[in-house]
Scaffold this motif. Structure first.
Motif, PDB file in Angstrom:
ATOM      1  N   LEU A 170     -22.465  -3.965  -8.625  1.00 15.10           N
ATOM      2  CA  LEU A 170     -23.300  -2.766  -8.404  1.00 15.10           C
ATOM      3  C   LEU A 170     -23.259  -2.249  -6.960  1.00 15.10           C
ATOM      4  CD1 LEU A 170     -26.643  -3.193 -10.379  1.00 15.10           C
ATOM      5  CD2 LEU A 170     -24.827  -1.540 -10.778  1.00 15.10           C
ATOM      6  N   CYS A 171     -22.873  -3.080  -6.012  1.00 15.36           N
ATOM      7  CA  CYS A 171     -22.805  -2.662  -4.598  1.00 15.36           C
ATOM      8  C   CYS A 171     -21.437  -3.071  -4.060  1.00 15.36           C
ATOM      9  CB  CYS A 171     -23.891  -3.346  -3.776  1.00 15.36           C
ATOM     10  SG  CYS A 171     -25.559  -2.994  -4.315  1.00 15.36           S
ATOM     11  N   ALA A 172     -20.398  -2.480  -4.618  1.00 14.76           N
ATOM     12  CA  ALA A 172     -19.038  -2.983  -4.347  1.00 14.76           C
ATOM     13  C   ALA A 172     -18.547  -2.608  -2.963  1.00 14.76           C
ATOM     14  CB  ALA A 172     -18.076  -2.454  -5.401  1.00 14.76           C
ATOM     15  N   GLY A 173     -19.056  -1.531  -2.370  1.00 14.08           N
ATOM     16  CA  GLY A 173     -18.578  -1.123  -1.045  1.00 14.08           C
ATOM     17  C   GLY A 173     -17.064  -0.976  -1.058  1.00 14.08           C
ATOM     18  N   SER A 174     -16.421  -1.533  -0.047  1.00 12.94           N
ATOM     19  CA  SER A 174     -14.959  -1.436  -0.021  1.00 12.94           C
ATOM     20  C   SER A 174     -14.327  -2.616  -0.768  1.00 12.94           C
ATOM     21  CB  SER A 174     -14.441  -1.354   1.411  1.00 12.94           C
ATOM     22  OG  SER A 174     -14.830  -2.517   2.100  1.00 12.94           O
ATOM     23  N   GLY A 175     -15.130  -3.381  -1.488  1.00 10.78           N
ATOM     24  CA  GLY A 175     -14.592  -4.247  -2.533  1.00 10.78           C
ATOM     25  C   GLY A 175     -14.191  -5.657  -2.161  1.00 10.78           C
ATOM     26  N   GLY A 176     -14.707  -6.177  -1.043  1.00 15.28           N
ATOM     27  CA  GLY A 176     -14.353  -7.553  -0.678  1.00 15.28           C
ATOM     28  C   GLY A 176     -14.607  -8.534  -1.828  1.00 15.28           C
TER      29      GLY A 176
ATOM     30  N   ASP B  51     -20.702   1.857  -6.518  1.00 18.03           N
ATOM     31  CA  ASP B  51     -21.448   1.943  -5.249  1.00 18.03           C
ATOM     32  C   ASP B  51     -21.981   3.365  -5.159  1.00 18.03           C
ATOM     33  OD1 ASP B  51     -21.278   0.042  -2.463  1.00 18.03           O
ATOM     34  OD2 ASP B  51     -21.884   2.124  -2.144  1.00 18.03           O
ATOM     35  N   VAL B  52     -23.016   3.547  -4.343  1.00 23.16           N
ATOM     36  CA  VAL B  52     -23.503   4.915  -4.107  1.00 23.16           C
ATOM     37  C   VAL B  52     -22.585   5.653  -3.128  1.00 23.16           C
ATOM     38  CG1 VAL B  52     -25.954   4.525  -4.596  1.00 23.16           C
ATOM     39  CG2 VAL B  52     -25.077   4.027  -2.328  1.00 23.16           C
TER      40      VAL B  52
ATOM     41  N   ARG C 229     -16.543   4.394   0.678  1.00 22.36           N
ATOM     42  CA  ARG C 229     -16.250   2.943   0.689  1.00 22.36           C
ATOM     43  C   ARG C 229     -15.404   2.571  -0.515  1.00 22.36           C
ATOM     44  NH1 ARG C 229     -22.238   1.587   2.612  1.00 22.36           N
ATOM     45  NH2 ARG C 229     -21.877   2.193   4.750  1.00 22.36           N
TER      46      ARG C 229
ATOM     47  N   GLU D  82     -27.888   6.521  -7.189  1.00 13.99           N
ATOM     48  CA  GLU D  82     -29.001   5.579  -7.328  1.00 13.99           C
ATOM     49  C   GLU D  82     -29.892   5.893  -8.531  1.00 13.99           C
ATOM     50  OE1 GLU D  82     -31.153   4.689  -3.733  1.00 13.99           O
ATOM     51  OE2 GLU D  82     -32.535   3.388  -4.827  1.00 13.99           O
TER      52      GLU D  82
ATOM     53  N   ASP E  38     -24.545  -7.287  -4.400  1.00  6.62           N
ATOM     54  CA  ASP E  38     -24.283  -7.737  -3.018  1.00  6.62           C
ATOM     55  C   ASP E  38     -25.065  -6.742  -2.162  1.00  6.62           C
ATOM     56  OD1 ASP E  38     -23.221  -8.972  -0.822  1.00  6.62           O
ATOM     57  OD2 ASP E  38     -21.294  -7.954  -0.919  1.00  6.62           O
ATOM     58  N   ALA E  39     -26.349  -7.030  -1.989  1.00  6.75           N
ATOM     59  CA  ALA E  39     -27.322  -6.000  -1.617  1.00  6.75           C
ATOM     60  C   ALA E  39     -27.200  -5.509  -0.180  1.00  6.75           C
ATOM     61  CB  ALA E  39     -28.720  -6.566  -1.823  1.00  6.75           C
ATOM     62  N   PRO E  40     -27.529  -4.222   0.042  1.00  3.11           N
ATOM     63  CA  PRO E  40     -27.704  -3.769   1.425  1.00  3.11           C
ATOM     64  C   PRO E  40     -28.836  -4.593   2.028  1.00  3.11           C
ATOM     65  CG  PRO E  40     -28.479  -2.098  -0.153  1.00  3.11           C
ATOM     66  CD  PRO E  40     -27.849  -3.201  -0.956  1.00  3.11           C
TER      67      PRO E  40
ATOM     68  N   THR F 231     -35.454  -1.325  -1.412  1.00  5.23           N
ATOM     69  CA  THR F 231     -34.168  -1.007  -2.069  1.00  5.23           C
ATOM     70  C   THR F 231     -33.677  -2.218  -2.869  1.00  5.23           C
ATOM     71  OG1 THR F 231     -33.616   0.461  -0.251  1.00  5.23           O
ATOM     72  CG2 THR F 231     -31.789  -0.242  -1.638  1.00  5.23           C
TER      73      THR F 231
HETATM   74  C1  LIG Z   1     -23.347  -5.576   1.647  1.00  2.00           C
HETATM   75  S1  LIG Z   1     -22.574  -4.097   1.316  1.00  2.00           S
HETATM   76  C2  LIG Z   1     -21.432  -4.493   0.035  1.00  2.00           C
HETATM   77  C3  LIG Z   1     -20.214  -5.233   0.500  1.00  2.00           C
HETATM   78  C4  LIG Z   1     -19.186  -5.420  -0.597  1.00  2.00           C
HETATM   79  N1  LIG Z   1     -19.732  -5.930  -1.827  1.00  2.00           N
HETATM   80  C5  LIG Z   1     -18.067  -6.335  -0.132  1.00  2.00           C
HETATM   81  O1  LIG Z   1     -18.010  -7.492  -0.580  1.00  2.00           O
HETATM   82  O2  LIG Z   1     -17.244  -5.866   0.660  1.00  2.00           O
HETATM   83  C6  LIG Z   1     -23.823  -3.246   0.434  1.00  2.00           C
HETATM   84  C7  LIG Z   1     -23.372  -1.998  -0.277  1.00  2.00           C
HETATM   85  O3  LIG Z   1     -24.492  -1.485  -0.992  1.00  2.00           O
HETATM   86  C8  LIG Z   1     -24.350  -0.101  -1.061  1.00  2.00           C
HETATM   87  N2  LIG Z   1     -25.660   0.466  -1.382  1.00  2.00           N
HETATM   88  C9  LIG Z   1     -26.648   0.816  -0.565  1.00  2.00           C
HETATM   89  N3  LIG Z   1     -27.707   1.259  -1.279  1.00  2.00           N
HETATM   90  C10 LIG Z   1     -27.339   1.184  -2.570  1.00  2.00           C
HETATM   91  C11 LIG Z   1     -27.986   1.513  -3.787  1.00  2.00           C
HETATM   92  N4  LIG Z   1     -29.234   1.974  -3.815  1.00  2.00           N
HETATM   93  N5  LIG Z   1     -27.278   1.345  -4.933  1.00  2.00           N
HETATM   94  C12 LIG Z   1     -26.018   0.848  -4.914  1.00  2.00           C
HETATM   95  N6  LIG Z   1     -25.377   0.511  -3.778  1.00  2.00           N
HETATM   96  C13 LIG Z   1     -26.048   0.683  -2.629  1.00  2.00           C
HETATM   97  C14 LIG Z   1     -23.796   0.303   0.269  1.00  2.00           C
HETATM   98  O4  LIG Z   1     -23.087   1.533   0.163  1.00  2.00           O
HETATM   99  C15 LIG Z   1     -22.875  -0.876   0.601  1.00  2.00           C
HETATM  100  O5  LIG Z   1     -21.546  -0.575   0.256  1.00  2.00           O
END
Ligand SMILES: C[S@@+](CC[C@H](N)C(=O)[O-])C[C@H]1O[C@@H](n2cnc3c(N)ncnc32)[C@H](O)[C@@H]1O
Length: 441
Positions: free
Chosen positions: A247-253, A272-273, A277, A300, A320-322, A350
């Motif tokens: 749900l929070c993949a960002g750039s996908g690590g 991701d939102v 990323r 969101e 993988d929460a902010p 959040t």
């Molecule tokens: C910790 S980073 C993720 C890192 C990623 N999973 C990785 O392993 O590279 C948190 C991510 O949550 C996303 N984010 C922030 N608020 C969000 C929301 N309400 N719903 C979904 N994603 C959210 C951010 O855009 C960010 O990419």
């Protein structure tokens, strides 16, 4: 270390002071560092990180005897870089005094001695939390939390947050047969590595060699990823051929680590939102040879029907929460100055929303995996406790049950319940992970 390195590091620090530009972005924008010697680039990164991490303590010492208050941002940046170098014994007192004399107004001779000793800090009387914050260069909202949570270990925890982070790789088993095979391949390209202790795919890099110039990198044989993140993927433990909603993949690590654990079968839906990323993930997927990842922007407050349908069949939903990022301050030293108590409260809100969203999507028998790179119980155990009070149908799956007691013991909390990683204990980033399962009716 040459004076040019201090000057470049000061430019990086000034970019943060003046524009809140991250050191990574600032360095990427300096052509001389992009193309120059990798050893020098690493030295600039270390010098600027040390200055930003130690900023509060340095400013306290420098503001008195050296009159930091009168300096403009660029001079202040250079003073911070030089001060951090003196603290770390990388700049001898005489040389430091000469360097400081180049700054407007110079610095009195006792300045270097004050930076090296505890004299000024020890002489200043203040409350316990404020003194701790100043000594360890921490923001005021964090210091009391660290003291009450870590007690007698608080000094060790925050000292580890100021140390340089190791460079760690994740072996991409979609491209190489084993971690050992990658180590041999890198050795042949002049990059020495050692096997990490806890994550089976992790290698620590020795020295400052340019990893991204290697053929191994170009063919996707590894990703740069901290050992803790690799352990989050291991704990997510998708079943063979399974489906994971990230749900929070960002750039996908983590999405890429999960794709490799699934051996290119099953499916990871990376959402991701933040569209930008996810675009970075697309490039990384191609290099890594991950064919089992799909990408979707997920606003969101909206749930496109294909994502809802996928969630209904997912075996794992990963959040993988902010978060405050307190566990990874070694890598992003400027992050300690980017948040305050209100920001922390808003992050917790959040996190609760994301947990509720995932809980509502979770099918019976499937697992919700909640991870943060925060050290704070407020963002970790307390969020899970609050979720379980709201959603009693969720039960905790102990880390010891997932990994086996022997593997879990050194990396889980005292009861083997949650993954609990700390830089002072494990050498990796601070990370927390909880796994919950929806009971079958
Ligand atoms: C910790 S980073 C993720 C890192 C990623 N999973 C990785 O392993 O590279 C948190 C991510 O949550 C996303 N984010 C922030 N608020 C969000 C929301 N309400 N719903 C979904 N994603 C959210 C951010 O855009 C960010 O990419």
């Amino acid at each position: 270390m040459n004076a040019q390195v201090w000057q470049w590091a000061a430019e990086v620090v000034a970019a943060w002071l003046l524009q809140r530009r991250s050191p990574r972005d600032a360095m990427a924008a300096m052509p001389v560092l992009r193309t120059g010697d990798p050893g020098e680039r690493a030295a600039v990164a270390r010098a600027s990180s040390a200055a930003l991490a130690a900023m509060r303590r340095l400013e306290f010492v420098l503001a008195g005897p050296a009159g930091l208050g009168h300096w403009r941002a660029r001079e202040r940046a250079l003073a911070l870089v030089l001060g951090a170098a003196v603290e770390r014994d990388e700049l001898l007192a005489d040389a430091a005094t000469r360097q400081f004399e180049m700054l407007d107004g110079g610095a009195p001779p006792e300045f270097a001695r004050l930076l090296r000793t505890d004299e000024l800090l020890a002489a200043t009387r203040d409350g316990e939390a404020r003194t701790f914050a100043r000594r360890h260069s921490l923001p005021d909202w964090f210091a009391p939390r660290a003291l009450s949570q870590f007690g007698s270990e608080a000094d060790a925890v925050v000292a580890a947050l100021a140390a340089p982070a190791p460079r760690t790789l994740r072996t991409n088993l979609l491209r190489v047969p084993s971690r050992q095979a990658l180590a041999v391949e890198l050795q042949q390209e002049g990059v020495a590595t050692t096997a990490a202790k806890y994550a089976a795919t992790a290698l620590h890099v020795q020295g400052d060699g340019d990893l991204f110039a290697t053929a191994a990198y170009r063919r996707g044989a590894f990703e740069q990823q901290d050992e803790a993140s690799q352990l989050v993927a291991a704990v997510t433990a998708p079943p063979k051929g399974g489906k994971v909603l990230d749900l929070c993949a960002g750039s996908g690590g983590k999405a890429l680590a999960l794709a490799a654990l699934l051996q290119n079968r099953g499916l990871v839906l990376a959402t991701d939102v933040h569209r930008g990323r996810l675009e970075a993930l697309r490039e990384r997927m191609a290099r890594a040879g991950a064919d089992n990842v799909q990408i979707a922007v997920l606003p969101e407050h909206d749930l496109p029907p294909p994502v809802a349908a996928f969630a209904g069949h997912a075996d794992r939903i990963l959040i993988d929460a902010p978060c405050s990022g307190t566990g990874s301050w070694r890598r992003r030293p400027e992050a300690r100055w980017s948040l305050d108590g209100d920001g922390l409260a808003s992050l917790c809100a959040t996190q609760d929303r994301l947990l509720d969203r995932a809980a509502a999507l979770l099918r019976p028998g499937a697992r919700l995996v909640y991870a943060t790179c925060s050290l704070l119980a407020e963002e970790n155990e307390q969020r899970i406790e609050a979720l379980r009070a709201r959603s009693p149908e969720l039960e905790v799956v102990r880390i010891a049950e997932i990994l086996g007691a022997a593997i879990a013991a050194p990396i889980a909390d005292a009861t083997g319940t949650f993954l609990s990683l700390r830089p002072d204990r494990h050498g990796c980033d601070g990370f927390f992970t909880a796994v919950l399962r929806r009971r079958r009716p």
